[in-house]
Motif scaffolding. Structure first.
Motif, PDB file in Angstrom:
ATOM      1  N   THR A 131       9.167  -6.100   0.834  1.00 60.30           N
ATOM      2  CA  THR A 131      10.372  -5.683   1.550  1.00 60.30           C
ATOM      3  C   THR A 131      10.621  -6.615   2.727  1.00 60.30           C
ATOM      4  OG1 THR A 131       9.688  -3.421   1.008  1.00 60.30           O
ATOM      5  CG2 THR A 131      11.452  -3.667   2.616  1.00 60.30           C
ATOM      6  N   PRO A 132      11.865  -7.038   2.951  1.00 57.88           N
ATOM      7  CA  PRO A 132      12.159  -7.858   4.126  1.00 57.88           C
ATOM      8  C   PRO A 132      11.829  -7.096   5.422  1.00 57.88           C
ATOM      9  CG  PRO A 132      13.994  -7.930   2.588  1.00 57.88           C
ATOM     10  CD  PRO A 132      13.061  -6.848   2.114  1.00 57.88           C
TER      11      PRO A 132
ATOM     12  N   LEU B  22      11.752  -2.401   9.385  1.00 54.91           N
ATOM     13  CA  LEU B  22      12.102  -1.901  10.717  1.00 54.91           C
ATOM     14  C   LEU B  22      13.144  -0.790  10.622  1.00 54.91           C
ATOM     15  CD1 LEU B  22      12.117  -5.316  12.568  1.00 54.91           C
ATOM     16  CD2 LEU B  22      10.441  -3.476  12.868  1.00 54.91           C
ATOM     17  N   THR B  23      14.116  -0.952   9.737  1.00 59.40           N
ATOM     18  CA  THR B  23      15.112   0.098   9.518  1.00 59.40           C
ATOM     19  C   THR B  23      14.442   1.352   8.971  1.00 59.40           C
ATOM     20  OG1 THR B  23      16.851  -1.530   9.151  1.00 59.40           O
ATOM     21  CG2 THR B  23      17.237   0.693   8.283  1.00 59.40           C
ATOM     22  N   HIS B  24      13.520   1.162   8.047  1.00 60.37           N
ATOM     23  CA  HIS B  24      12.777   2.301   7.503  1.00 60.37           C
ATOM     24  C   HIS B  24      12.067   3.068   8.612  1.00 60.37           C
ATOM     25  CE1 HIS B  24       9.954   4.731   5.272  1.00 60.37           C
ATOM     26  NE2 HIS B  24       8.977   4.158   5.938  1.00 60.37           N
ATOM     27  N   LEU B  25      11.446   2.367   9.534  1.00 61.94           N
ATOM     28  CA  LEU B  25      10.709   3.050  10.608  1.00 61.94           C
ATOM     29  C   LEU B  25      11.631   3.892  11.478  1.00 61.94           C
ATOM     30  CD1 LEU B  25       8.136   0.321  11.616  1.00 61.94           C
ATOM     31  CD2 LEU B  25       7.714   2.468  10.396  1.00 61.94           C
TER      32      LEU B  25
ATOM     33  N   ARG C  85      11.595 -12.362   6.534  1.00 65.12           N
ATOM     34  CA  ARG C  85      10.228 -12.520   6.017  1.00 65.12           C
ATOM     35  C   ARG C  85       9.823 -11.284   5.221  1.00 65.12           C
ATOM     36  NH1 ARG C  85       5.530 -10.723   8.147  1.00 65.12           N
ATOM     37  NH2 ARG C  85       6.436 -10.320  10.198  1.00 65.12           N
ATOM     38  N   THR C  86       9.110 -11.476   4.140  1.00 69.05           N
ATOM     39  CA  THR C  86       8.674 -10.376   3.280  1.00 69.05           C
ATOM     40  C   THR C  86       7.407  -9.730   3.832  1.00 69.05           C
ATOM     41  OG1 THR C  86       9.637 -11.413   1.333  1.00 69.05           O
ATOM     42  CG2 THR C  86       7.926  -9.769   0.945  1.00 69.05           C
ATOM     43  N   VAL C  87       7.424  -8.408   3.857  1.00 69.30           N
ATOM     44  CA  VAL C  87       6.255  -7.610   4.224  1.00 69.30           C
ATOM     45  C   VAL C  87       5.781  -6.944   2.942  1.00 69.30           C
ATOM     46  CG1 VAL C  87       5.411  -5.671   5.626  1.00 69.30           C
ATOM     47  CG2 VAL C  87       7.170  -7.210   6.545  1.00 69.30           C
ATOM     48  N   VAL C  88       4.474  -6.980   2.703  1.00 64.87           N
ATOM     49  CA  VAL C  88       3.916  -6.425   1.478  1.00 64.87           C
ATOM     50  C   VAL C  88       3.208  -5.108   1.781  1.00 64.87           C
ATOM     51  CG1 VAL C  88       2.286  -6.811  -0.418  1.00 64.87           C
ATOM     52  CG2 VAL C  88       3.623  -8.729   0.494  1.00 64.87           C
ATOM     53  N   LEU C  89       3.555  -4.101   0.997  1.00 64.84           N
ATOM     54  CA  LEU C  89       2.893  -2.800   1.073  1.00 64.84           C
ATOM     55  C   LEU C  89       2.155  -2.578  -0.233  1.00 64.84           C
ATOM     56  CD1 LEU C  89       2.312   0.107   2.036  1.00 64.84           C
ATOM     57  CD2 LEU C  89       4.537   0.739   1.117  1.00 64.84           C
ATOM     58  N   PRO C  90       0.809  -2.599  -0.187  1.00 70.41           N
ATOM     59  CA  PRO C  90       0.070  -2.276  -1.411  1.00 70.41           C
ATOM     60  C   PRO C  90       0.399  -0.842  -1.831  1.00 70.41           C
ATOM     61  CG  PRO C  90      -1.384  -3.165   0.298  1.00 70.41           C
ATOM     62  CD  PRO C  90      -0.057  -2.880   0.938  1.00 70.41           C
ATOM     63  N   TRP C  91       0.712  -0.661  -3.090  1.00 73.54           N
ATOM     64  CA  TRP C  91       1.109   0.643  -3.600  1.00 73.54           C
ATOM     65  C   TRP C  91       0.502   0.815  -4.971  1.00 73.54           C
ATOM     66  CZ3 TRP C  91       6.046   2.256  -6.360  1.00 73.54           C
ATOM     67  CH2 TRP C  91       6.301   3.618  -6.201  1.00 73.54           C
TER      68      TRP C  91
ATOM     69  N   ARG D   6       2.544   2.620  13.727  1.00 76.89           N
ATOM     70  CA  ARG D   6       1.435   1.716  14.026  1.00 76.89           C
ATOM     71  C   ARG D   6       0.946   1.010  12.767  1.00 76.89           C
ATOM     72  NH1 ARG D   6      -0.746  -1.313  18.128  1.00 76.89           N
ATOM     73  NH2 ARG D   6      -1.344  -2.805  16.564  1.00 76.89           N
ATOM     74  N   ILE D   7       0.788   1.767  11.685  1.00 74.46           N
ATOM     75  CA  ILE D   7       0.304   1.161  10.440  1.00 74.46           C
ATOM     76  C   ILE D   7       1.283   0.100   9.938  1.00 74.46           C
ATOM     77  CG2 ILE D   7      -0.139   1.627   7.992  1.00 74.46           C
ATOM     78  CD1 ILE D   7      -1.442   4.278   8.919  1.00 74.46           C
ATOM     79  N   TRP D   8       2.587   0.415   9.984  1.00 76.94           N
ATOM     80  CA  TRP D   8       3.575  -0.569   9.544  1.00 76.94           C
ATOM     81  C   TRP D   8       3.585  -1.790  10.460  1.00 76.94           C
ATOM     82  CZ3 TRP D   8       5.819  -1.693   5.235  1.00 76.94           C
ATOM     83  CH2 TRP D   8       6.006  -0.714   4.271  1.00 76.94           C
ATOM     84  N   LEU D   9       3.415  -1.575  11.750  1.00 77.28           N
ATOM     85  CA  LEU D   9       3.356  -2.722  12.663  1.00 77.28           C
ATOM     86  C   LEU D   9       2.180  -3.624  12.288  1.00 77.28           C
ATOM     87  CD1 LEU D   9       4.364  -4.283  15.108  1.00 77.28           C
ATOM     88  CD2 LEU D   9       2.958  -2.787  16.542  1.00 77.28           C
ATOM     89  N   ASP D  10       1.048  -3.017  12.011  1.00 82.65           N
ATOM     90  CA  ASP D  10      -0.112  -3.819  11.601  1.00 82.65           C
ATOM     91  C   ASP D  10       0.173  -4.572  10.301  1.00 82.65           C
ATOM     92  OD1 ASP D  10      -1.411  -2.924  13.867  1.00 82.65           O
ATOM     93  OD2 ASP D  10      -2.589  -1.404  12.810  1.00 82.65           O
ATOM     94  N   ARG D  11       0.842  -3.936   9.354  1.00 83.54           N
ATOM     95  CA  ARG D  11       1.220  -4.617   8.112  1.00 83.54           C
ATOM     96  C   ARG D  11       2.164  -5.779   8.398  1.00 83.54           C
ATOM     97  NH1 ARG D  11       2.432   0.961   5.093  1.00 83.54           N
ATOM     98  NH2 ARG D  11       0.345   1.364   4.305  1.00 83.54           N
ATOM     99  N   MET D  12       3.141  -5.548   9.296  1.00 81.78           N
ATOM    100  CA  MET D  12       4.105  -6.597   9.615  1.00 81.78           C
ATOM    101  C   MET D  12       3.417  -7.789  10.266  1.00 81.78           C
ATOM    102  SD  MET D  12       7.491  -4.473  10.853  1.00 81.78           S
ATOM    103  CE  MET D  12       6.660  -3.397  12.012  1.00 81.78           C
ATOM    104  N   GLU D  13       2.340  -7.504  11.005  1.00 84.33           N
ATOM    105  CA  GLU D  13       1.612  -8.582  11.679  1.00 84.33           C
ATOM    106  C   GLU D  13       0.426  -9.083  10.858  1.00 84.33           C
ATOM    107  OE1 GLU D  13       2.579  -8.483  16.150  1.00 84.33           O
ATOM    108  OE2 GLU D  13       1.278  -6.746  15.765  1.00 84.33           O
TER     109      GLU D  13
END
Length: 157
Positions: free
Chosen positions: A110-111, A116-119, A97-103, A47-54
């Motif tokens: 990450t594309p 999606l592959t990671h999930l 499209r690039t997705v950004v994960l604050p770290w 869910r968190i990654w989906l929110d990041r992707m969107e």
């Protein structure tokens, strides 16, 4: 590189396998909070990654939420529906499209296809922990192998 159809198929498999893991948790004679917590973590990450992707603010807690088995069941349905909706809207060209994960060490860029592959691999990893733990607790553990799902979904003549 995964095509959109291939990635969607992997998510259909993931949904099926997670449903089997959830049923296994429900069938255990005694509650196993550590296994339920691992399942909650799978859902939460998706869910968190989906929110990041969107590119929206997630209302879900970070990390390892303390969901009950009943909450896992309802949130599993919610996450599945959200991904069905996502795949109805995403286009093949969006996969780059690039997705950004604050770290803490700098943003991870990450594309979308790789997120999606990671999930999928993240779910597989933790689902394996759940099924191993359930088996050790005496549960009858069904197979969640991709080839089993494939042959049930796309039977060969």
């Amino acid at each position: 590189m995964g095509t959109l159809a291939s990635i969607e198929r992997q998510f259909a498999y993931d949904e099926w396998a997670n449903d089997r893991a959830l049923r296994t948790l429900k069938d255990l004679e005694a509650s196993r909070p550590n296994l339920i917590g691992t399942f909650a973590h799978i859902l939460n990450a998706k869910r968190i990654w989906l929110d990041r992707m969107e590119e929206i603010e997630s209302g879900w807690p970070d990390g390892w939420p303390d969901f009950t088995l009943e909450e896992c069941e309802s949130r599993n349905a919610e996450v599945n529906a959200a991904f069905h909706d996502f795949f109805d809207r995403v286009q093949a060209e969006d996969l780059d499209r690039t997705v950004v994960l604050p770290w803490s060490k700098g943003d991870l860029k990450t594309p979308l296809r790789e997120v999606l592959t990671h999930l999928i691999t993240h779910s597989m990893y933790h689902r394996g922990e759940i099924m191993a733990g359930a088996g050790q607790a005496g549960a009858k553990v069904p197979s969640t192998d991709y080839v089993i799902w494939w042959n049930k979904t796309y039977p060969q003549e």
